[in-house]
Design a protein around this motif. Structure first.
Motif, PDB file in Angstrom:
ATOM      1  N   ARG A 222       2.757   1.617  -3.351  1.00 47.32           N
ATOM      2  CA  ARG A 222       1.884   2.101  -4.415  1.00 47.32           C
ATOM      3  C   ARG A 222       1.591   3.583  -4.240  1.00 47.32           C
ATOM      4  NH1 ARG A 222      -3.599   4.254  -5.394  1.00 47.32           N
ATOM      5  NH2 ARG A 222      -3.998   3.743  -7.593  1.00 47.32           N
ATOM      6  N   ASN A 223       1.298   4.013  -3.016  1.00 48.43           N
ATOM      7  CA  ASN A 223       0.970   5.418  -2.766  1.00 48.43           C
ATOM      8  C   ASN A 223       2.140   6.350  -3.046  1.00 48.43           C
ATOM      9  OD1 ASN A 223      -1.626   4.735  -2.000  1.00 48.43           O
ATOM     10  ND2 ASN A 223      -1.143   4.636   0.182  1.00 48.43           N
TER      11      ASN A 223
ATOM     12  N   ILE B  23       2.735   6.499  -7.100  1.00 48.57           N
ATOM     13  CA  ILE B  23       1.839   7.316  -7.910  1.00 48.57           C
ATOM     14  C   ILE B  23       2.107   8.800  -7.729  1.00 48.57           C
ATOM     15  CG2 ILE B  23       0.020   5.578  -7.918  1.00 48.57           C
ATOM     16  CD1 ILE B  23      -1.415   7.112  -5.746  1.00 48.57           C
TER      17      ILE B  23
ATOM     18  N   ILE C  63       0.825  -1.214   0.000  1.00 54.48           N
ATOM     19  CA  ILE C  63       0.000   0.000   0.000  1.00 54.48           C
ATOM     20  C   ILE C  63       0.861   1.268   0.000  1.00 54.48           C
ATOM     21  CG2 ILE C  63      -1.707   1.322   1.316  1.00 54.48           C
ATOM     22  CD1 ILE C  63      -2.923  -1.362   2.188  1.00 54.48           C
TER      23      ILE C  63
ATOM     24  N   PHE D 116      -2.751  -7.171  -6.718  1.00 51.89           N
ATOM     25  CA  PHE D 116      -2.806  -5.812  -6.166  1.00 51.89           C
ATOM     26  C   PHE D 116      -2.513  -4.787  -7.257  1.00 51.89           C
ATOM     27  CE2 PHE D 116      -1.024  -2.080  -4.116  1.00 51.89           C
ATOM     28  CZ  PHE D 116      -1.853  -1.886  -3.012  1.00 51.89           C
TER      29      PHE D 116
ATOM     30  N   PHE E 103      -0.034   0.858 -10.425  1.00 52.03           N
ATOM     31  CA  PHE E 103       1.036   1.803 -10.096  1.00 52.03           C
ATOM     32  C   PHE E 103       2.208   1.589 -11.039  1.00 52.03           C
ATOM     33  CE2 PHE E 103       1.612  -1.972  -7.449  1.00 52.03           C
ATOM     34  CZ  PHE E 103       2.956  -2.244  -7.545  1.00 52.03           C
TER      35      PHE E 103
ATOM     36  N   TYR F   5      -3.044  -4.994 -10.438  1.00 54.48           N
ATOM     37  CA  TYR F   5      -4.161  -4.873 -11.393  1.00 54.48           C
ATOM     38  C   TYR F   5      -5.362  -4.162 -10.763  1.00 54.48           C
ATOM     39  CZ  TYR F   5      -2.188  -7.507 -15.258  1.00 54.48           C
ATOM     40  OH  TYR F   5      -1.414  -7.896 -16.333  1.00 54.48           O
ATOM     41  N   ILE F   6      -5.541  -4.313  -9.460  1.00 48.91           N
ATOM     42  CA  ILE F   6      -6.657  -3.638  -8.779  1.00 48.91           C
ATOM     43  C   ILE F   6      -6.334  -2.174  -8.520  1.00 48.91           C
ATOM     44  CG2 ILE F   6      -8.076  -3.578  -6.695  1.00 48.91           C
ATOM     45  CD1 ILE F   6      -7.684  -6.584  -6.464  1.00 48.91           C
ATOM     46  N   TYR F   7      -5.099  -1.923  -8.058  1.00 46.14           N
ATOM     47  CA  TYR F   7      -4.638  -0.563  -7.784  1.00 46.14           C
ATOM     48  C   TYR F   7      -3.346  -0.315  -8.590  1.00 46.14           C
ATOM     49  CZ  TYR F   7      -7.752  -1.165  -3.784  1.00 46.14           C
ATOM     50  OH  TYR F   7      -8.835  -1.426  -2.977  1.00 46.14           O
TER      51      TYR F   7
ATOM     52  N   SER G 292       0.416   4.324 -14.978  1.00 47.07           N
ATOM     53  CA  SER G 292       0.675   3.070 -14.265  1.00 47.07           C
ATOM     54  C   SER G 292       1.838   2.354 -14.962  1.00 47.07           C
ATOM     55  CB  SER G 292      -0.586   2.197 -14.264  1.00 47.07           C
ATOM     56  OG  SER G 292      -1.688   2.911 -13.757  1.00 47.07           O
TER      57      SER G 292
END
Length: 210
Positions: free
Chosen positions: A92-93, A96, A89, A204, A210, A206-208, A102
């Motif tokens: 990814r944060n 971005i 998490i 993860f 990055f 593919y869902i979110y 992505s």
């Protein structure tokens, strides 16, 4: 032999184990720079070729002890799965913040459909990357550089995928993921567990994206 905080049985592999590591980058460059067909399939071929070479240099690569070690209780394994998700998490944060695109997902997916690329990633890329980068590279580096040295150097080898693509962003992302999975792999000592962690990372991504 001096013990270098090595969680595995004590022996020093021969110099042959460095051959696949040395040929890895040139093969990656060819796969990335010369797109004869979909990159993801070319990358899959490169990984399979590296695994064949690795198996020649390390006869224990496909042994049950290397792949299916289950030394930790089930609760600890679930704990490490949760740790992987929690670490992804912030990665990814942070990622971005540096790009609006992505890049990691686009790097793998290319022009392929999301479903096709995801299936290839889950069925081929995840197990092959873990078998080579953790099961072979990190495992054998442990006997030369110790547990933590092998984690870092193994992650640097993994980051070469991004460097071959001329992307510092991808190199950093791969390095951070390599450090995380590499540490858990060295603790759990189960390649199967690291493959599951890699699958979680892909889902993860593919869902979110990055």
């Amino acid at each position: 032999m001096v013990k270098l905080d090595n969680p595995y049985s004590q022996y020093r592999p021969t110099w042959k184990v460095f051959i696949p590591m040395l040929v890895m980058y040139p093969l990656l460059k060819v796969a990335i720079q010369y797109a004869y067909f979909s990159f993801l399939y070319q990358y899959s071929i490169v990984l399979l070729l590296l695994i064949v070479i690795a198996q020649y240099c390390d006869k224990g690569l496909f042994t049950k002890e290397r792949i299916f070690a289950f030394d930790l209780p089930f609760e600890r394994k679930i704990f490490y799965l949760m740790v992987m998700v929690i670490i992804l998490i912030p990665i990814r944060n942070i990622a971005i913040q540096f790009t609006q695109n992505s890049q990691t997902l686009h790097f793998y997916q290319g022009q392929m459909s999301s479903l096709e690329s995801m299936l290839v990633m889950l069925a081929i890329i995840a197990p092959c990357e873990e078998l080579f980068f953790r099961g072979f590279v990190q495992y054998n580096l442990t006997f030369y550089f110790g547990k933590y040295g092998a984690i870092v150097i193994g992650a640097l080898f993994y980051s070469l995928v991004g460097i071959a693509a001329h992307s510092l962003y991808l190199a950093v992302i791969f390095f951070l993921i390599g450090i995380t999975i590499g540490y858990i792999y060295s603790t759990v000592k189960s390649l199967l567990q690291s493959i599951v962690l890699h699958v979680i990372t892909i889902i993860f991504m593919y869902i979110y994206p990055f």
